[in-house]
Design a protein around this motif. Structure first.
Motif, short mmCIF file in Angstrom:
data_model
loop_
_atom_site.label_atom_id
_atom_site.label_comp_id
_atom_site.label_asym_id
_atom_site.label_seq_id
_atom_site.Cartn_x
_atom_site.Cartn_y
_atom_site.Cartn_z
N UNK A 188 0.92 -1.21 0.21
CA UNK A 188 0.10 -0.02 0.07
C UNK A 188 0.91 1.44 0.11
N UNK A 189 1.94 1.27 0.65
CA UNK A 189 2.87 2.38 0.76
C UNK A 189 3.28 2.84 -0.55
N UNK A 190 3.39 1.95 -1.45
CA UNK A 190 3.99 2.38 -2.91
C UNK A 190 3.36 3.53 -3.47
N UNK A 191 1.84 3.48 -3.10
CA UNK A 191 1.08 4.56 -4.06
C UNK A 191 0.68 5.54 -2.98
N UNK A 192 1.20 5.68 -1.91
CA UNK A 192 0.70 6.69 -1.01
C UNK A 192 1.72 7.88 -1.09
#
Length: 149
Positions: free
Chosen positions: A84-88
């Motif tokens: 999830x951290x990839x696209x935040x």
């Protein structure tokens, strides 16, 4: 239009992950791989800084590995949070982590209360932390997409 499709795909996949974590206390590799693919596309399509995305995901993996090694959290939770951290965006990332920790505390407290009310097997199964990670991550991705457009 593309934002709506990406959010719909993320919602479906994250919902599937939550249900699996609630039922089996496991987060499957396939579902996390789909989240990674969606988020890599988000980074590409919205021209988000790839170096920051990789740094955030790498930091989550490093901290998560240490926490997993200490027995604090599960490997699936770490994989999901890193994916999830990839696209935040770096602006929303700390807020996502704070919301995840807050919701995780509420989930853990709910399990403690449930085990005190006659469901001790729920506590023994572990904390379904995807219940905290997925909504926090979804919101952070949504806010990132809204601010990127």
């Amino acid at each position: 239009m593309i934002t709506a499709v990406l959010l719909l795909l993320s919602t479906c996949c994250l919902s599937w992950i939550i249900l699996g974590d609630l039922k089996y206390r496991k987060i499957g590799h396939g579902a996390v791989a789909v989240i990674v693919l969606i988020n890599v596309f988000i980074v590409y399509w919205y021209k988000l800084p790839i170096d920051r995305a990789l740094f955030q995901a790498g930091l989550v993996l490093l901290a998560g590995f240490i926490l997993f090694w200490l027995g604090v959290c599960g490997a699936g939770d770490v994989k999901l949070l890193a994916a999830i951290s990839l696209a935040v965006s770096d602006y929303w990332w700390p807020w996502m982590l704070l919301l995840t920790a807050t919701l995780g505390g509420i989930v853990a407290l709910g399990l403690l209360l449930a085990s005190g009310l006659g469901k001790p097997e729920w506590r023994a199964m572990g904390v379904p932390y995807a219940l905290a990670i997925a909504p926090s991550g979804w919101l952070a991705i949504w806010l990132t997409l809204i601010s990127a457009t």
